[in-house]
Design a protein around this motif. Structure first.
Motif, PDB file in Angstrom:
ATOM      1  N   TYR A 171      -1.926  -4.500  14.951  1.00 38.04           N
ATOM      2  CA  TYR A 171      -0.917  -5.090  14.074  1.00 38.04           C
ATOM      3  C   TYR A 171      -0.624  -6.523  14.494  1.00 38.04           C
ATOM      4  CZ  TYR A 171       3.583  -6.094  11.959  1.00 38.04           C
ATOM      5  OH  TYR A 171       4.600  -6.692  11.256  1.00 38.04           O
TER       6      TYR A 171
ATOM      7  N   TRP B  26      -9.731  -3.194   8.759  1.00 35.76           N
ATOM      8  CA  TRP B  26      -9.463  -3.065  10.204  1.00 35.76           C
ATOM      9  C   TRP B  26      -8.083  -3.604  10.547  1.00 35.76           C
ATOM     10  CZ3 TRP B  26      -9.162  -6.860  14.251  1.00 35.76           C
ATOM     11  CH2 TRP B  26      -9.269  -6.326  15.555  1.00 35.76           C
TER      12      TRP B  26
ATOM     13  N   LEU C  25      -5.161  -1.366   9.010  1.00 34.36           N
ATOM     14  CA  LEU C  25      -5.085   0.032   9.430  1.00 34.36           C
ATOM     15  C   LEU C  25      -3.805   0.367  10.212  1.00 34.36           C
ATOM     16  CD1 LEU C  25      -7.175   2.218   8.809  1.00 34.36           C
ATOM     17  CD2 LEU C  25      -8.099   1.907  11.090  1.00 34.36           C
ATOM     18  N   PRO C  26      -3.424  -0.448  11.196  1.00 37.83           N
ATOM     19  CA  PRO C  26      -2.249  -0.106  12.008  1.00 37.83           C
ATOM     20  C   PRO C  26      -0.971   0.070  11.191  1.00 37.83           C
ATOM     21  CG  PRO C  26      -3.480  -1.857  13.043  1.00 37.83           C
ATOM     22  CD  PRO C  26      -4.102  -1.651  11.700  1.00 37.83           C
ATOM     23  N   VAL C  27      -0.710  -0.820  10.250  1.00 35.87           N
ATOM     24  CA  VAL C  27       0.518  -0.704   9.470  1.00 35.87           C
ATOM     25  C   VAL C  27       0.556   0.646   8.760  1.00 35.87           C
ATOM     26  CG1 VAL C  27       1.814  -1.624   7.519  1.00 35.87           C
ATOM     27  CG2 VAL C  27       0.702  -3.178   9.110  1.00 35.87           C
TER      28      VAL C  27
ATOM     29  N   ILE D  91       1.075   3.517  11.214  1.00 36.73           N
ATOM     30  CA  ILE D  91       2.450   3.651  11.701  1.00 36.73           C
ATOM     31  C   ILE D  91       3.342   4.311  10.650  1.00 36.73           C
ATOM     32  CG2 ILE D  91       4.512   2.371  12.385  1.00 36.73           C
ATOM     33  CD1 ILE D  91       2.540   0.251  13.546  1.00 36.73           C
ATOM     34  N   PHE D  92       3.225   3.842   9.412  1.00 36.21           N
ATOM     35  CA  PHE D  92       4.074   4.423   8.365  1.00 36.21           C
ATOM     36  C   PHE D  92       3.735   5.882   8.105  1.00 36.21           C
ATOM     37  CE2 PHE D  92       5.301   0.095   7.309  1.00 36.21           C
ATOM     38  CZ  PHE D  92       6.609   0.274   6.919  1.00 36.21           C
TER      39      PHE D  92
ATOM     40  N   PHE E  82       4.924   3.686  -1.341  1.00 40.03           N
ATOM     41  CA  PHE E  82       5.446   2.463  -0.756  1.00 40.03           C
ATOM     42  C   PHE E  82       4.314   1.660  -0.106  1.00 40.03           C
ATOM     43  CE2 PHE E  82       6.843   0.569   3.247  1.00 40.03           C
ATOM     44  CZ  PHE E  82       7.676  -0.407   2.753  1.00 40.03           C
TER      45      PHE E  82
ATOM     46  N   ILE F 259       2.657  -2.197  -0.509  1.00 38.00           N
ATOM     47  CA  ILE F 259       2.500  -3.049   0.664  1.00 38.00           C
ATOM     48  C   ILE F 259       1.045  -3.498   0.817  1.00 38.00           C
ATOM     49  CG2 ILE F 259       2.512  -3.016   3.198  1.00 38.00           C
ATOM     50  CD1 ILE F 259       5.229  -3.107   2.295  1.00 38.00           C
TER      51      ILE F 259
ATOM     52  N   PHE G  51      -2.279 -11.455  -0.552  1.00 40.70           N
ATOM     53  CA  PHE G  51      -1.740 -12.650   0.098  1.00 40.70           C
ATOM     54  C   PHE G  51      -2.088 -12.791   1.577  1.00 40.70           C
ATOM     55  CE2 PHE G  51       1.197 -11.543  -3.345  1.00 40.70           C
ATOM     56  CZ  PHE G  51       0.964 -12.639  -4.144  1.00 40.70           C
ATOM     57  N   ASP G  52      -1.923 -11.718   2.319  1.00 42.71           N
ATOM     58  CA  ASP G  52      -1.994 -11.859   3.767  1.00 42.71           C
ATOM     59  C   ASP G  52      -3.413 -11.924   4.302  1.00 42.71           C
ATOM     60  OD1 ASP G  52       0.699 -11.758   3.598  1.00 42.71           O
ATOM     61  OD2 ASP G  52       0.863  -9.629   4.096  1.00 42.71           O
TER      62      ASP G  52
ATOM     63  N   VAL H 108       2.982 -10.646  -9.187  1.00 39.01           N
ATOM     64  CA  VAL H 108       3.835 -10.034  -8.167  1.00 39.01           C
ATOM     65  C   VAL H 108       5.085  -9.452  -8.790  1.00 39.01           C
ATOM     66  CG1 VAL H 108       5.069 -10.419  -6.018  1.00 39.01           C
ATOM     67  CG2 VAL H 108       3.006 -11.688  -6.478  1.00 39.01           C
ATOM     68  N   LEU H 109       5.660 -10.177  -9.748  1.00 35.36           N
ATOM     69  CA  LEU H 109       6.859  -9.658 -10.405  1.00 35.36           C
ATOM     70  C   LEU H 109       6.555  -8.346 -11.115  1.00 35.36           C
ATOM     71  CD1 LEU H 109       8.584 -12.856 -11.809  1.00 35.36           C
ATOM     72  CD2 LEU H 109       9.314 -11.382  -9.941  1.00 35.36           C
TER      73      LEU H 109
ATOM     74  N   THR I  61       6.441  -5.631  -8.688  1.00 32.33           N
ATOM     75  CA  THR I  61       7.758  -5.237  -8.206  1.00 32.33           C
ATOM     76  C   THR I  61       8.494  -4.393  -9.236  1.00 32.33           C
ATOM     77  OG1 THR I  61       7.779  -7.388  -7.162  1.00 32.33           O
ATOM     78  CG2 THR I  61       9.804  -6.121  -7.085  1.00 32.33           C
TER      79      THR I  61
ATOM     80  N   PHE J 247       9.923  -0.687  -8.683  1.00 30.38           N
ATOM     81  CA  PHE J 247      11.295  -0.243  -8.907  1.00 30.38           C
ATOM     82  C   PHE J 247      11.343   0.953  -9.841  1.00 30.38           C
ATOM     83  CE2 PHE J 247      13.381  -4.511  -7.750  1.00 30.38           C
ATOM     84  CZ  PHE J 247      13.558  -4.059  -6.463  1.00 30.38           C
TER      85      PHE J 247
END
Ligand SMILES: Nc1ncnc2c1ncn2[C@@H]1O[C@H](COP(=O)(O)OP(=O)(O)O)[C@@H](O)[C@H]1O
Ligand SMILES: [Mg+2]
Lengths: 345, 283, 293
Positions: C113, C165, C168-170, C173-174, C215, C219, C226-227, C275-276, C279, C283
């Motif tokens: 992470y 790779w 994966l951690p995120v 964890i969840f 969820f 994410i 983006f990330d 993105v909107l 979201t 919701f």
């Protein structure tokens, strides 16, 4: 010690809901007053207005000799005990109890002395350096009391302080709180939804319903002469029997039988406490027992009488069986209510 | 002795393979950092660790990678720390203040403020990256720490997180405190902040890692080599590997290791706080 | 708001001031600016601009390069999300089950992470290196001549592998904390009701994990969009040329490198809308879920 006077005190929440309708009464110095009523009837709102945690919409509130409507809670010379205790979880018992004093800039050694005294009074000496999470429910309750006591307030406010305890502890703390209040002589307002607490602790009871005060009186008054059918059915377990009766020719009748002399005309609601119906082989009235509830010291008989259900409470040594049974009625223990409004006649 | 079930063996095998997949690639960087460059150039990553780490470490920390001579590993480490700490602290302080105002005060425009703030959760910085760059440029904040940190703070994750937490604090606590004579500042300092300690720690870890690992924004905002962070410097470092006779694999790879070490250590050592922060922030 | 909240006026305003001013300057201003610029054509030398209406948008839709990126982004996002979610779920289920070494596994599986995306990208460069990349050689055994940065498919493949790779951690964890929050009594009830372990998983555990999975879906989509920038930028070594790129990377390349501010702003606005929409979808799903339970 302070006298507390409410003068047409009213609360309307911002959403327009009227939680407390204009209420007026006076609490005498040193008196222990219990506000009782079903949940949602506005007891906490009333108490929180007295504490200053909730704005007063209308009316005046006087504590001692000043009107305190706009006085900050910290300056009202009050102390409050909350249902969930509201102890500061990160502070030790000592700090929890002393926090209010510290904020008043009282010297440290004075605070220490007061905290120790309060701890002695409440048997908390061994726990002063623990955090609330290391205490039992009863001990937390005592810490909350300690926090109230050290401030030497002129008014104690309690909001259902025993609701989170188990039955046994609740009985014990009830007695402790009452004894403590007697000893300190501090005027107290105590909110509960439990009529047993109200009956056993109060000097005077204020019964509320739907934001309105139904009755103010001593426990005996409230129990024996309820001001409305609501009070009659709320106070006492099992509650007062409320029966439809007809008044004609100065007599109240159920199922065609005269129960008692009563002036008036037309339908009324007749109230009889379960213990005021006495099994009596020579009794004038006949009921049909359908179920017997054994409670040890006494029994509750569920029965029908002229098509209406009633409850009868009998002592443990009275033999009772389901089926037809003759009873007598204590005619001086009857209450009469307007059939429409439910007010006492 | 109990028979070991086949199922247990399968479970452990899956987990071991998974762990190796997570560990080996980074171990590979470390191996390359320990081997003489000439060997790496010929054979790539190998199985045996060499003894070059101290030498490469010294090169990486004190020898500049760029032309200006300013972006030594040490300098970049310093900049990364400032970005990570500045971002985490800034975000937590500002977020706690705003959340406190929203939750604990009777504010007429609380709902409006809430929406203004929480709309920012919807749009990540990446989608408005160019205009943000232009504004930072207009404000003369290119190649400054403020320009690096503040625009990254312009989203309400921490505020949202603390708002959720404050709302879960029992109502009676503020009431008891008010009767105890605590005003808004005293209540915040004496009660709310100590009560939020674990939350703050959890948030801090998440935010520090997030800030430290920023790449796109620092790439755009800092052109001055003395302002490079480790993560931002990576691109330049890898680019210098291209087209040289003997690429400095050792130095490059040890820089990668240094770039991931602080956040990795924090995440490992404060694992429970980190997991709490991650799973409870729900973004 | 707390019912007994403080009624002082100036203090909350003071407390909100830093947050609000930062947001106004660095969020609303740039967002509005992007929307505005998307309707203008900028002079490349900075001498003014002309209003061109929706032209930036229509030329986006006509640009085959843009559409190619959009297509790649969709596939990339789907692959990354699906792969990293399913692998993480598998690992989380196992890690939740084993008794010995559970803590060690947890640490091993989550520490990545903290690895910065561009470092993950560099790892990819090493693994797929032309001359000696271990994975390149491995694929070579099967006759796959892997050419990172040259072959479109191979490059995309490498990007997916590294992005999975890194993510994966995120997910792990969840999922793990989701599994651990399933009450013991529910597991025990399932143990009595259902003999088969896989049956128990699909009938009981998985439905209870569904909110977590949903969820995480959001994410992961956000992550892939983006990330992954740092990964992509290092894998293509800053030379996009013919390589696959995501929409976010294109905003940067066209706007920052290519100086096409109007076009890049229009791209930003498209992403904002995306993105909107995501979201709003989130919701609504959350709301529906609340209705059910
Ligand atoms: N902040 C508020 N806004 C609107 N209505 C409220 C608020 N607080 C309490 N109420 C309503 O006022 C009524 C009385 O509440 P409360 O005084 O807490 O009742 P009690 O303590 O007797 O159970 C309830 O119906 C409750 O729903
Ligand atoms: Mg209440």
């Amino acid at each position: 010690m302070a006298q507390v006077t409410l003068n047409t005190l009213r609360k309307v929440y911002p959403n327009g809901f009227e939680a407390v309708k204009p209420a007026s009464f006076t609490i005498e110095k040193g008196e222990f007053v219990v506000l009782v009523g079903p949940s949602g009837c506005g007891k906490s709102t009333m108490l929180r207005m007295i504490a200053g945690l909730e704005d007063i919409t209308q009316g005046d509130l006087q504590i001692g000799d000043r009107i305190v409507n706009d006085v900050d809670p910290a300056d009202r010379d009050i102390a409050m005990v909350f249902q969930n205790y509201a102890l500061y979880p990160h502070m030790t018992v000592r700090k929890n109890i002393g926090y209010g004093l510290k904020n008043r800039k009282i010297a440290k050694d004075v605070i220490d002395q007061k905290v120790t005294d309060a701890a002695n009074l409440l048997n908390l000496n061994d726990y002063l350096d623990r955090k609330p999470s290391q205490l039992s429910g009863g001990q937390r309750q005592r810490v909350a009391m300690g926090r109230a006591i050290v401030r030497d307030p002129s008014l104690f406010l309690f909001d259902e302080p025993l609701s989170n305890l188990d039955a046994k502890l609740r009985n014990q703390m009830r007695i402790e709180i009452k004894a403590l209040q007697r000893r300190l002589g501090v005027t107290s307002v105590y909110v509960t939804h439990d009529q047993v607490e109200a009956m056993t602790m109060a000097d005077r009871i204020i019964v509320m319903n739907g934001g309105e005060i139904e009755q103010i009186g001593t426990p005996a008054q409230v129990y024996h002469s309820p001001a409305s059918t609501f009070v009659a059915s709320f106070m006492g377990a099992p509650p007062m029997n409320l029966l439809d009766a007809l008044v004609a020719e100065n007599a109240a009748m159920i199922g065609g039988q005269t129960i008692a002399q009563f002036a008036g005309h037309g339908p009324v609601t007749l109230g009889i406490r379960p213990e005021d119906i006495l099994p009596d082989p020579n009794g004038d009235f006949e009921i049909n027992v359908t179920l017997i509830e054994e409670l040890g010291a006494h029994r509750i008989l569920h029965a029908t009488w002229a098509g209406q259900t009633i409850m009868v409470s009998v002592a443990k040594d009275v033999t009772a069986e389901t089926g037809t049974m003759h009873v007598a009625i204590k005619s001086d223990a009857l209450s009469f209510f307007d059939a429409q409004t439910g007010r006492r006649l | 002795m109990k028979r070991i079930k086949l199922e247990t063996i399968v479970d452990h095998s899956v987990l071991i393979i998974g762990s190796l997949i997570m560990i080996l690639p980074v171990a590979m960087l470390l191996q390359m950092a320990s081997t003489p460059d000439i060997e790496t150039m010929r054979n790539g990553p190998g199985l045996v660790f060499g003894d070059q780490i101290p030498a490469n470490f010294e090169k990486a920390m004190f020898e500049a990678s760029g032309f200006s001579g300013e972006n030594t590993g040490l300098r970049m480490l310093y900049n990364s720390l400032i970005l990570g700490l500045g971002f985490a602290i800034g975000k937590i302080v500002i977020g706690m203040m705003a959340a406190y105002a929203i939750v604990y005060f009777r504010l007429k425009f609380a709902t409006l403020a809430f929406w203004i703030i929480f709309t920012t959760l919807l749009l990540p910085l990446e989608v408005r990256i160019l205009p943000s760059y232009e504004i930072v440029q207009k404000l003369g904040m290119l190649n400054t720490y403020q320009g690096l940190i503040i625009p990254l703070i312009a989203s309400a994750t921490a505020t949202f997180f603390f708002r959720q937490f404050f709302r879960s604090v029992p109502e009676e606590l503020i009431e008891a405190a008010r009767i105890d004579g605590a005003g808004p500042i005293k209540f915040f300092v004496d009660i709310l902040v100590p009560l939020s300690r674990t939350m703050i720690a959890a948030m801090f870890i998440i935010m520090f890692v997030y800030g430290w690992n920023q790449y796109l924004w620092p790439t755009m905002i800092t052109t001055d080599e003395g302002m490079f962070t480790l993560v931002r410097g990576i691109k330049q470092i890898t680019q210098t590997l291209e087209g040289t006779n003997l690429p400095e694999y050792g130095k490059s790879n040890i820089l990668q290791i240094i770039a991931i070490l602080p956040p990795v250590l924090i995440v490992i050592f404060f694992q429970s706080w980190f997991v709490k922060g991650l799973t409870e922030s729900d973004k | 708001m707390k019912r007994a909240g403080f009624s002082i006026r100036w203090l909350p305003i003071l407390l909100l001031l830093p947050q609000l001013s930062i947001i106004l300057i660095f969020f609303y201003w740039p967002a509005a600016h992007a929307v505005r610029s998307s309707f203008f054509l900028q002079d490349p030398f900075g001498f003014g601009e002309t209003f061109v209406g929706l032209k930036n948008y229509t030329s986006l839709l006509k640009s085959s390069a843009y559409l190619r990126s959009a297509q790649f982004t969709v596939i990339f996002t789907l692959m990354v999300t699906a792969l990293s979610l399913s692998l993480a779920l598998l690992l989380a289920v196992k890690a939740d089950k084993v008794i010995k070494g559970a803590k060690t596994y947890r640490t091993f599986l989550m520490w990545v992470y903290a690895v910065a995306p561009p470092v993950a990208g560099v790892i990819g460069l090493v693994l797929f290196d032309q001359s000696w990349g271990p994975l390149k050689e491995f694929f070579g055994l099967f006759g796959w001549d892997f050419r990172l940065g040259v072959d479109y498919f191979d490059t995309a493949f490498a990007m997916v592998v590294i992005s999975v790779w890194k993510q994966l951690p995120v997910n792990f964890i969840f999922f793990l904390s989701g599994l651990q929050s399933i009450p013991k009594s529910v597991r025990e009830a399932a143990l009595i009701d259902n003999r088969s372990a896989s049956g128990r998983f699909w009938d009981v555990t998985f439905p209870l994990l569904a909110p977590t999975a949903f969820f995480l879906l959001i994410i992961n989509i956000t992550y892939a969009l983006f990330d992954t920038f740092g990964i992509i930028d290092t894998v293509v070594k800053g030379e996009p040329s013919n390589n696959p790129m995501t929409l976010v990377y294109r905003v940067y390349v066209d706007g920052f490198r290519g100086n096409d501010l109007g076009g890049s702003s229009a791209q930003s606005v498209v992403l904002m809308v995306l993105v909107l929409a995501l979201t709003v979808f989130q919701f609504r799903m959350v709301e529906r879920r609340i209705h059910y339970t």
